[in-house]
Write an enzyme that holds these catalytic residues in place. Structure first.
Site, short mmCIF file in Angstrom:
data_model
loop_
_atom_site.label_atom_id
_atom_site.label_comp_id
_atom_site.label_asym_id
_atom_site.label_seq_id
_atom_site.Cartn_x
_atom_site.Cartn_y
_atom_site.Cartn_z
N GLY A 41 -17.77 108.07 20.05
CA GLY A 41 -17.11 107.58 19.55
C GLY A 41 -17.49 107.06 18.23
O GLY A 41 -17.45 105.20 18.55
N SER A 47 -19.28 99.71 16.23
CA SER A 47 -19.87 99.30 17.07
C SER A 47 -21.04 99.30 17.57
O SER A 47 -21.66 99.24 18.28
CB SER A 47 -18.63 100.24 18.38
OG SER A 47 -19.05 101.86 17.78
N HIS A 139 -8.80 109.24 22.12
CA HIS A 139 -7.75 108.21 23.13
C HIS A 139 -6.71 109.63 23.57
O HIS A 139 -5.94 108.51 24.29
CB HIS A 139 -7.43 107.66 22.00
CG HIS A 139 -8.24 105.98 22.45
ND1 HIS A 139 -9.54 106.58 22.19
CD2 HIS A 139 -8.13 105.34 21.73
CE1 HIS A 139 -10.54 105.28 22.08
NE2 HIS A 139 -9.88 104.45 21.45
N ARG A 146 -11.64 113.95 29.86
CA ARG A 146 -12.77 114.53 29.79
C ARG A 146 -13.99 114.09 29.29
O ARG A 146 -15.40 114.26 30.03
CB ARG A 146 -12.54 115.84 28.28
CG ARG A 146 -13.07 116.93 28.98
CD ARG A 146 -12.87 117.90 27.67
NE ARG A 146 -13.11 117.13 26.35
CZ ARG A 146 -12.91 117.05 24.84
NH1 ARG A 146 -12.08 118.86 24.97
NH2 ARG A 146 -12.30 116.55 23.98
N HIS A 164 -13.39 100.79 24.99
CA HIS A 164 -12.66 100.49 24.45
C HIS A 164 -10.69 100.97 24.70
O HIS A 164 -10.65 101.85 25.03
CB HIS A 164 -13.30 100.62 23.46
CG HIS A 164 -12.33 99.18 21.96
ND1 HIS A 164 -12.08 99.41 20.69
CD2 HIS A 164 -12.51 98.25 22.23
CE1 HIS A 164 -11.86 98.05 20.13
NE2 HIS A 164 -12.30 97.31 21.59
N ASP A 165 -10.08 99.19 24.11
CA ASP A 165 -8.61 100.13 24.03
C ASP A 165 -8.16 100.31 24.92
O ASP A 165 -7.03 101.46 25.38
CB ASP A 165 -8.38 101.74 22.46
CG ASP A 165 -9.38 101.08 21.79
OD1 ASP A 165 -8.86 99.62 20.65
OD2 ASP A 165 -10.26 101.80 21.62
N1 SAH Z 1 -16.35 102.84 17.96
C1 SAH Z 1 -16.15 102.87 16.46
C2 SAH Z 1 -14.96 103.85 16.55
C3 SAH Z 1 -14.82 105.32 17.05
S1 SAH Z 1 -12.49 105.47 17.05
C4 SAH Z 1 -16.08 101.51 15.75
O1 SAH Z 1 -16.51 100.73 16.19
O2 SAH Z 1 -15.66 102.03 14.81
C5 SAH Z 1 -12.91 107.08 17.32
C6 SAH Z 1 -14.06 108.28 17.26
O3 SAH Z 1 -13.69 109.09 17.77
C7 SAH Z 1 -13.74 108.95 15.77
O4 SAH Z 1 -14.68 108.50 14.82
C8 SAH Z 1 -13.34 109.94 16.31
O5 SAH Z 1 -14.65 111.49 15.48
C9 SAH Z 1 -14.70 110.46 17.41
N2 SAH Z 1 -13.59 111.55 18.91
C10 SAH Z 1 -13.07 111.89 18.77
N3 SAH Z 1 -12.70 112.51 20.11
C11 SAH Z 1 -14.36 113.80 19.73
C12 SAH Z 1 -14.83 114.40 20.39
N4 SAH Z 1 -14.31 115.40 20.78
N5 SAH Z 1 -16.41 114.57 20.21
C13 SAH Z 1 -16.99 113.39 19.21
N6 SAH Z 1 -16.68 112.75 18.87
C14 SAH Z 1 -14.66 112.64 19.15
MG MG Z 2 -11.69 101.70 19.83
#
Ligand code: SAH
Ligand code: MG
Length: 210
Positions: A41, A47, A139, A146, A164-165
């Site tokens: 993510g 991040s 999330h 998974r 996170h979260d």
């Molecule tokens: N860490 C980032 C925020 C991540 S937001 C920061 O610091 O700003 C969550 C991200 O997870 C999104 O960009 C989304 O595209 C990704 N995501 C969600 N499900 C996913 C999956 N199955 N495979 C790959 N990326 C995924």
């Molecule tokens: Mg987050």
């Protein structure tokens, strides 16, 4: 953290508060085992700058995994939607161009390697032990559990797991990140080494049974 990189991290788009970003950076800087870092993510790369700054200093690679199509909560009509991140040609989210710009501008292209794809697909062929894993992908219940099943077994003994979260009080946010944090603790394979806002830092003390 290097002040110039900190300025880039703080200016980057995303949902990572400054204190949590600094905690990410500090955890990454303190990692004692060999191996690359991986985040699930990446969104617009915020991040990845906090983690990548520490990776660069220690001569490591940070794999930044994201399909760049956004999570459920980033889609049209949801709380975390940002309309200018939709590619109108395909009518889907596309955060990859912003991510690449963020990493370029921070001077981290030698360190941060984007893995563009679905987390379980990439994970199905992964075998390299990780010195640090940061979970901040989907999330919902299915994606969060998974990601835990897919990636947590790859964290090396002595390596760091960040989630996170994590919201122990349901009034503050969704459950799945909290549930996978509990799974890590209840596995007996991790000890908690830090709490900053919704960020939890754990260290693997027992090798993976999974
Ligand atoms: N860490 C980032 C925020 C991540 S937001 C920061 O610091 O700003 C969550 C991200 O997870 C999104 O960009 C989304 O595209 C990704 N995501 C969600 N499900 C996913 C999956 N199955 N495979 C790959 N990326 C995924
Ligand atoms: Mg987050």
């Amino acid at each position: 953290m290097d002040p110039e990189l900190l300025a880039h991290a703080e200016a980057a788009r995303g949902f990572m508060p400054s204190d949590e970003g600094l905690a990410l950076n500090a955890a990454a800087a303190a990692v004692e085992v060999d191996g690359p870092f991986l985040e699930v993510g990446s969104y617009c790369g915020k991040s990845a700058v906090y983690l990548g700054a520490a990776a660069q200093r220690s001569g490591r690679v940070l794999f930044a995994l994201d399909h760049h199509r956004g999570s459920e909560e980033n889609q049209v009509g949801w709380e975390h939607h940002e309309a200018d991140l939709v590619d109108p040609a395909v009518a889907k989210m596309d955060t990859l161009p912003v991510f690449r710009r963020t990493i370029h501008d921070a001077g981290l292209e030698d360190t941060v390697v984007a893995l563009v794809g679905d987390s379980p697909t990439v994970g199905s062929v992964w075998s390299t032990p990780l010195a640090l894993l940061f979970i901040d992908g989907g999330h919902g219940s299915e994606p969060a559990h998974r990601d835990y099943d897919t990636w947590v077994p790859h964290v090396a003994v002595g390596g760091i797991l960040l989630i996170h979260d994590v919201f122990p009080d349901p009034a503050d946010g969704g459950r799945p990140p909290y549930e996978i944090y509990l799974r890590a603790l209840e596995s007996g394979e991790f000890e908690e080494v830090g709490v900053t806002g919704s960020l939890r830092t754990l260290r693997r003390i027992v090798s993976s049974s999974g």
